[in-house]
Design an enzyme around this catalytic site. Structure first.
Site: not given
Ligand SMILES: O=P(O)(O)O[C@H]1O[C@H](CO)[C@@H](O[C@H]2O[C@H](CO)[C@@H](O)[C@H](O)[C@H]2O)[C@H](O)[C@H]1O
Length: 674
Positions: A403, A432
């Protein structure tokens, strides 16, 4: 510094000196430009060595210190200075190649006597050439264990036999029987060596595979009319998803984080007012799984509602029984109640008032997580992350979807991936990162096995073409994974394109990239966004349980599963679809039609794909196929079989194509060879 012989432009070669990438069994083309002053002949070979700690493979000695067989580079054309050879690694690990360029006295001699004899020069005029040949052959016959000493000695005698004609004197040495013997282990002079170049060799799944993403907590879950959880899904329930993934032909099931979820600052369901998850949750809200850590444990624990670590092991074994691998999410961030926040506050950035700022990926706000600081105590944090990764490897995990790697230092990733690969070369890391291209490419270069891409945002003919070409050009180090959707990305084309658009995007992803992925719900055509202009799903599974009735949709014809299954079957059947190289875009006279082919040079397997990019209207066009790119002559007409419909056509360069989004969104044509 220049070498004695000109030697440059090695390939594959990756900017920054990083290893190139390949997979076991892949035919790798090693190339170099070789030249010298004057007219004497040059030649080159590659020294191709297996991993230093590997076991010997077919004919290749183990270890970089030992003599490896020379693989001769062949000149691309008689006038060219470009030389290439093909090598095939037979095991994982860090292989090396080194090109040796050299002056080729035998080649020089061959050319000289051939040209002079053809020009009618006499034996007297060629006396020095004839003696030079005899001396060169004497060097070869003097080698220990020379098996062809008799024939070579006879050729030497002929060269010195003044009773013969010029043709008779040079004939035995240049004969089709003896010349290959003389050049198999040639005389090499003025040897000039390239630097030792590295190629990291992964297993095949690193390049070619199909991913299916699902949240185990939604499997077997129940919610009431308001979406309030009644029953949380478990690892045991999720075996049903393994069955579905297997029957659809996927290779990897990817699970978003399975760890305990923080209680502090937990997010509630998506609402149009708060599309990133409400920050005013109800006590029953399950929270985002990326908010890792609570009193129940951190990155090396499983969420108690999913089951125990033994249940997890059973799930991983069940996946393996079905030919599936489980990919875990490696999300290096912590909920405020993660154990590390108490045990190692130095791993976080503390502001002057003693608080820790929550994470952000602007404009997204992640109020429920703290980012890690990799600079305060690198030794401690690095070691802990490696311990966590090894913990999951010990539980059978061989694939990690990482992530947000672009929010962590690049030298940390190079270190971590290098450490893991030293003992576990089979482990796959998917980055990612949706960020600046420079960062995405660097993450790939420094060791990431695969990369998420911009595919979801490339919808027009020209942008799809340009992007795929860019990825082919980077394919020596960057391996794309084309996800059609993710829990974060419901592209507008899917929101408004209707079911046909889901089929179009699936065909594109499954045939444009050797690795593709589907996040569950796609097969049900889920397309409702949380609010206009947003790519967030309505009722996002990121913040809530989302049980789905896949069986009913399938039974009532409301599922994309049959197409997904067929695409995965075709991908397994066609080597051409299993590699990024071999992609070529052909002309077609309609901007709503995209035509490309993929070809595997080793087997000759060739697939032509024509996709209708318009999900509403029928589109007509005429192809302008580049026949040599299909391994055909310009005027050939060949049988092609549509792998989706079963229909057969006869295609030459120009073919009229009509695709209708309602009943035929694409042709995936197998070129039949007789
Ligand atoms: O930051 P990205 O758009 O690349 O997304 C990835 O990382 C995010 C953070 O880990 C993740 O976001 C999800 O989890 C967060 C933490 O719990 C939360 O605050 C966000 O609302 C939620 O979307 C995302 O899913 C992941 O793909």
């Amino acid at each position: 510094m220049a070498g004695r012989i000109g030697l440059n432009e090695l390939s594959p070669q990756i900017a920054g000196g990083y290893p190139a990438k390949a997979v076991v069994g892949q035919a790798i083309t090693i190339g170099a430009t070789v030249f010298r002053e004057g007219h004497d002949a040059v030649a080159a070979n590659v020294v191709w060595r297996p991993p230093a700690d590997g076991t010997p493979g077919d004919g290749a000695p183990a270890g970089t210190g030992e003599q490896a067989p020379l693989v001769m580079l062949q000149r691309e054309a008689s006038w060219s200075t470009r030389y290439t050879a093909t090598v095939v690694p037979d095991r994982m690990g860090m292989w090396t190649y080194q090109v040796e360029a050299w002056s080729d006295p035998l080649g020089t001699w061959h050319h000289a006597v051939e040209v002079k004899a053809a020009a009618g020069q006499s034996a007297e005029e060629m006396a020095n050439d004839l003696e030079t040949g005899a001396l060169l052959l004497e060097q070869i016959v003097a080698r220990p264990h020379q098996r062809y000493a008799g024939a070579i000695t006879a050729a030497i005698d002929a060269l010195r036999d003044t009773s013969r004609s010029v043709a008779e004197r040079i004939g035995p040495a240049l004969s089709p029987e003896l010349w290959p013997v003389l050049t198999a282990d040639p005389i090499r002079e003025l040897i000039t060596t390239s630097p030792v170049m590295e190629i990291w060799v992964d297993r095949k799944l690193a390049e070619f595979g199909s991913w299916y993403e699902f949240f185990p907590r939604s499997s077997g879950a129940e919610v009431d009319e308001s979406g309030r959880p009644v029953r949380h899904g478990t690892f045991a329930d999720s075996v049903l998803q393994l069955d579905r993934a297997q029957s659809m032909g996927f290779d990897i099931v990817y699970l978003p984080p399975i760890h305990p979820i923080g209680e502090v600052n937990r997010k509630g369901p998506n609402t149009p007012a708060e599309p990133g998850g409400t920050i005013h949750p109800q006590p029953w809200d399950v929270g985002s799984p990326w908010a890792i850590g609570s009193a129940a444990g951190g990155h090396d624990a499983v969420h108690p509602d999913l089951g125990t670590i033994d249940d997890f092991d059973t799930f991983v074994a069940a996946a393996r029984d079905r030919g599936l691998e489980v990919a875990l999410d490696l999300a290096l961030q912590c909920a405020p109640d993660h154990p590390w926040v108490q045990s190692n506050p130095e791993w976080f950035t503390t502001r002057p008032d003693g608080s820790i700022a929550y994470a952000e990926n602007p404009p997204k706000k992640y109020q429920d997580i703290y980012p890690l600081n990799f600079d305060n105590d690198p030794d401690g944090l690095y070691a802990e992350v490696l311990r966590v990764v090894n913990f999951w490897i010990d539980h059978g995990i061989t694939v990690f979807r990482v992530d947000n790697p672009h929010t962590k230092p690049i030298n940390f990733w190079e270190w971590l991936i290098g450490q893991v690969h030293r003992t576990h070369p089979e482990v796959i890391f998917l980055a990612e990162a949706f960020t600046k291209p420079a960062m995405m490419h660097e993450l790939a270069r420094l060791g990431y096995t695969q990369s998420y891409t911009y595919f979801t945002w490339r919808t027009e003919k020209q942008e799809l073409t340009d992007y795929a070409v860019e990825l082919v050009e980077a394919s020596d180090y960057m391996r794309p994974n084309f996800f059609v959707n993710t829990p974060d990305i419901l592209h507008a084309s899917l929101q408004f394109g209707g079911p046909a658009m889901f089929a179009i995007r699936a065909v594109l992803a499954a045939t444009l990239s050797p690795t593709w992925g589907v996040y569950s719900g796609y097969e049900l055509f889920e397309h409702e966004a949380v609010k206009p202009g947003s790519e967030e799903y309505a009722n996002s599974e990121k913040y809530a349980l989302r049980p789905r009735d896949y069986g009913r949709a399938l039974a009532t014809g409301g599922s994309l599963e049959p197409l997904i299954t067929r695409l995965n079957e075709l991908r397994r059947a066609h080597p051409a679809l299993q590699q990024m190289k071999g992609l070529w875009f052909h002309g077609i006279s309609n901007d709503k039609l995209l035509c490309y082919s993929r070809r595997d040079e080793v087997s000759g397997d060739t697939v032509i794909v024509v996709v209708c990019l318009d999900s509403r209207e029928q589109q007509w066009g005429q192809t302008d196929l580049d026949m040599p790119r299909l391994g055909l002559d310009w005027d050939d007409v060949v049988e092609v079989v549509d792998e989706l419909s079963g229909e057969t056509y006869h295609w030459g360069t120009r073919n009229t194509v009509g695709l209708n989004p309602n009943w035929r969104t694409a042709h995936v044509l197998r070129v039949v060879r007789r």
